[in-house]
Design an enzyme around this catalytic site. Structure first.
Site, PDB file in Angstrom:
ATOM      1  N   SER A 299      37.658-102.527 -50.271  1.00 51.41           N
ATOM      2  CA  SER A 299      37.614-102.876 -48.849  1.00 51.41           C
ATOM      3  C   SER A 299      38.154-101.692 -48.053  1.00 51.41           C
ATOM      4  O   SER A 299      38.643-100.712 -48.628  1.00 51.41           O
ATOM      5  CB  SER A 299      38.474-104.110 -48.572  1.00 51.41           C
ATOM      6  OG  SER A 299      39.800-103.887 -49.004  1.00 51.41           O
ATOM      7  N   LYS A 300      38.070-101.767 -46.760  1.00 48.91           N
ATOM      8  CA  LYS A 300      38.684-100.736 -45.905  1.00 48.91           C
ATOM      9  C   LYS A 300      38.851-101.318 -44.515  1.00 48.91           C
ATOM     10  O   LYS A 300      38.095-102.191 -44.106  1.00 48.91           O
ATOM     11  CB  LYS A 300      37.775 -99.502 -45.817  1.00 48.91           C
ATOM     12  CG  LYS A 300      38.502 -98.237 -45.427  1.00 48.91           C
ATOM     13  CD  LYS A 300      39.300 -97.726 -46.595  1.00 48.91           C
ATOM     14  CE  LYS A 300      39.830 -96.346 -46.402  1.00 48.91           C
ATOM     15  NZ  LYS A 300      40.187 -95.759 -47.688  1.00 48.91           N
ATOM     16  N   GLY A 301      39.846-100.816 -43.798  1.00 46.90           N
ATOM     17  CA  GLY A 301      40.034-101.241 -42.412  1.00 46.90           C
ATOM     18  C   GLY A 301      40.209-100.032 -41.527  1.00 46.90           C
ATOM     19  O   GLY A 301      40.608 -98.958 -41.988  1.00 46.90           O
TER      20      GLY A 301
END
Ligand code: GLU
Length: 431
Positions: free
Chosen positions: A120-122
Site C-alpha cells: 500500500s502507499k499513502g
C-alpha cells in the site's frame, strides 16, 4: 472469445501515458514479467488493478487561524499475501497515479524479500517545509482519522516515506489508538524506539542498500575498497547508504540534496558533510568540495551510482551519459522505463528499487513482529537478520535473472509476481 494476456498487454501499450507516468513505469515492467511467466489473462487483470483507492479531503486549521484543505490518498494495491504495508509521503508532487505505482511497488517489494505483507502507499499533497510542527501534527491526525477504516495491524500498516519520520508515525499511532480506546503499537512501523519502534529501523533502508552493493560488486568481481560512489539524495536513505559504504572502504565522491550536489574526486568525509548539513540545512556550499547540479551529479565518473531521492531521475534523455558501472536504486522508481534498455546496452548492472531499498520494509516487518510479540530484539539481531534476508533475496533475483536471461529488474518483478500469483491461485476467487 476472451482476450489473451498478449492482447491485453498490447491494448495497454496503445494507451501508454508516457515514460514519466509512474504507474506506466511500473506496469511496463510488470507486462514484461507477466509475459515471461505466461500469466493467465484473469490474473493479469487482477494484478494490474489496485484493490482499494481512498481519497480524503483534510481540513487543517493553520497557525494563522485560517483553514486550509489538503488532499490525501491511501491506496491498497494487493493484500493477498498479508496486511497491506507501505509508507506515507508528504510532498507537493503527490498524485493518485504516483501513489498507485508506489503501492504496487510495495506489493512486489514485500514479495521479493518474501515477507508476509501486501502493498500500500499513502500521500498528502502539501509542502511540509513551510508548515509548523503543530500544522503537521493536525494534518497527520486528520489524515489518519480519514483513512482509519483501512488501518490496523492486520489490514494496513503505514511507515515513513518522503518527508515523514518517526514523529509523524507517533502521531499516526496515537490517533489510531485513541479511536480504538487502547494502545496499538503494531499499526505503524518506523516509530520511535521508546514506543515500540525497532532498533535499526531508521538505518535499515540505507543498510540494505549497502548490503546489496556489497553483493553486486562481489558478483561482478569489482573490489568494494576504493569503489567510487555517487549518492543522489541525502535524506534518510542516501545519507545512511553513504555513511555505511564509506565504512566498508568505498570513496564517496559526490552527494546531493534538493538544493544541489557537492563533488570531490578524492572523496568526501560523510560525517563531516552531515554536520555541515545539520547547521546549513543543505549540503550545498560545503567548503571541501566543488558544487555540481543534480543533473551533472548523475553523469559523474564513478563505479556505483545510488539514486536515493525521487522518481524519474534517470530517463531516456540522460541514461546514455551515465558512467557508473552499477546502479543501486535507493529511491522508488528512480529509473523511467525508457531508460532500462539504454542501461542494459551499456552493460550497467542495476539493482532495482524493489530489491535495493527493501531493507526498510524488512525491518518494518521485524518491528511489527516485535510489537505483536511484545518482545524486542537487539540491534545486532535486527542487523544480522536483515543481512540474511537481503543477501538471500539478492541471490534469488540473480538466479531468476540467469534462468530467464533478463536483467535484475525484470528478474525481481518476475520473482515477485510469481509469488503473488501463486497465492491468488491457492486462495481462489471469492464470488
Ligand atoms: N517507505 C518505505 C518504502 O518505500 C518503507 C515502507 C515500510 O516500511 O512499510 O519501502
Amino acid at each position: 472469445m476472451t482476450d489473451t494476456t498478449q492482447q491485453l498487454i498490447r491494448r495497454e501499450k496503445d494507451t501508454f501515458l508516457g515514460e514519466e507516468n509512474p504507474f506506466e513505469a511500473m506496469m511496463s515492467r510488470f507486462d514484461y514479467a507477466a509475459e515471461l511467466l505466461n500469466l493467465d489473462a484473469g490474473l493479469y487483470k487482477v494484478l494490474r488493478n489496485p484493490e482499494k483507492q481512498i481519497i480524503v479531503s483534510i481540513p487543517v486549521q493553520m497557525d494563522t487561524g485560517e483553514v486550509e484543505v489538503f488532499t490525501g490518498y491511501r491506496v491498497l494495491y494487493n493484500t493477498s499475501r498479508g496486511p497491506a504495508k507501505g509508507g506515507i509521503r508528504f510532498d507537493l508532487n503527490v498524485t493518485l497515479e504516483e501513489v498507485k505505482a508506489l503501492a504496487a511497488w510495495m506489493t512486489w517489494k514485500c514479495a521479493v524479500v518474501n515477507i508476509p505483507f501486501g502493498g500500500s502507499k499513502g500521500g498528502v499533497i502539501c509542502d511540509p517545509t513551510t508548515m509548523s510542527a503543530g500544522e503537521l501534527e493536525r494534518l497527520t491526525r486528520r489524515y489518519t482519522s480519514g483513512i482509519i477504516e483501512t488501518l490496523g495491524p492486520d489490514s494496513d500498516v503505514p511507515a515513513p516515506d518522503v518527508n515523514t519520520n518517526e514523529r509523524v508515525m507517533a502521531w499516526v499511532m496515537d490517533t489510531y489508538s485513541m479511536h480504538k480506546r487502547h494502545t496499538v503499537t503494531a499499526v505503524v512501523t518506523g516509530k520511535p524506539v521508546e514506543m515500540g519502534g525497532s532498533q535499526g529501523r531508521r538505518e535499515a533502508t540505507g543498510r540494505g542498500c549497502m548490503i546489496v552493493t556489497r553483493e553486486a560488486l562481489k558478483h561482478l568481481g569489482m573490489p568494494l575498497g576504493g569503489a567510487r560512489v555517487v549518492v543522489q539524495g541525502f535524506g534518510n536513505v542516501g545519507s545512511v547508504t553513504a555513511e555505511l559504504l564509506q565504512k566498508e572502504g568505498c570513496t564517496i565522491v559526490a552527494v546531493s540534496d534538493v538544493a544541489g550536489g557537492i563533488y570531490n574526486p578524492k572523496g568526501l568525509d560523510v560525517k563531516d558533510v552531515m554536520e555541515w548539513r545539520a547547521s546549513h540545512r543543505y549540503v550545498t556550499g560545503y567548503t571541501k568540495a566543488e558544487g555540481v547540479t543534480n543533473d551533472e551529479l548523475l553523469t559523474l565518473d564513478c563505479d556505483v551510482l545510488v539514486p536515493a531521492a525521487l522518481e524519474n531521475v534517470i530517463t531516456s534523455r540522460n541514461a546514455g551519459d551515465i558512467k557508473a558501472k552499477v546502479i543501486i536504486e535507493g529511491a522508488n522508481g528512480p529509473t523511467a522505463a525508457g531508460a532500462d534498455e539504454i542501461l542494459d546496452r551499456k552493460g550497467i548492472f542495476v539493482v532495482p528499487d524493489i530489491l535495493a531499498n527493501a531493507g526498510g520494509v524488512t525491518v518494518s516487518y521485524f518491528e511489527w513482529v516485535q510489537d505483536r510479540g511484545g518482545y524486542f530484539w537487539s540491534e545486532e539481531t535486527v542487523n544480522r537478520r536483515l543481512t540474511e534476508i537481503m543477501v538471500h533475496s539478492f541471490h534469488n533475483v540473480l538466479d531468476v535473472s540467469k534462468r530467464y536471461g533478463v536483467n535484475m529488474r525484470i528478474a525481481a518483478y518476475t520473482l515477485a509476481i510469481d509469488r503473488v500469483a501463486a497465492v491468488h491461485r491457492l486462495r481462489g476467487m471469492y464470488a
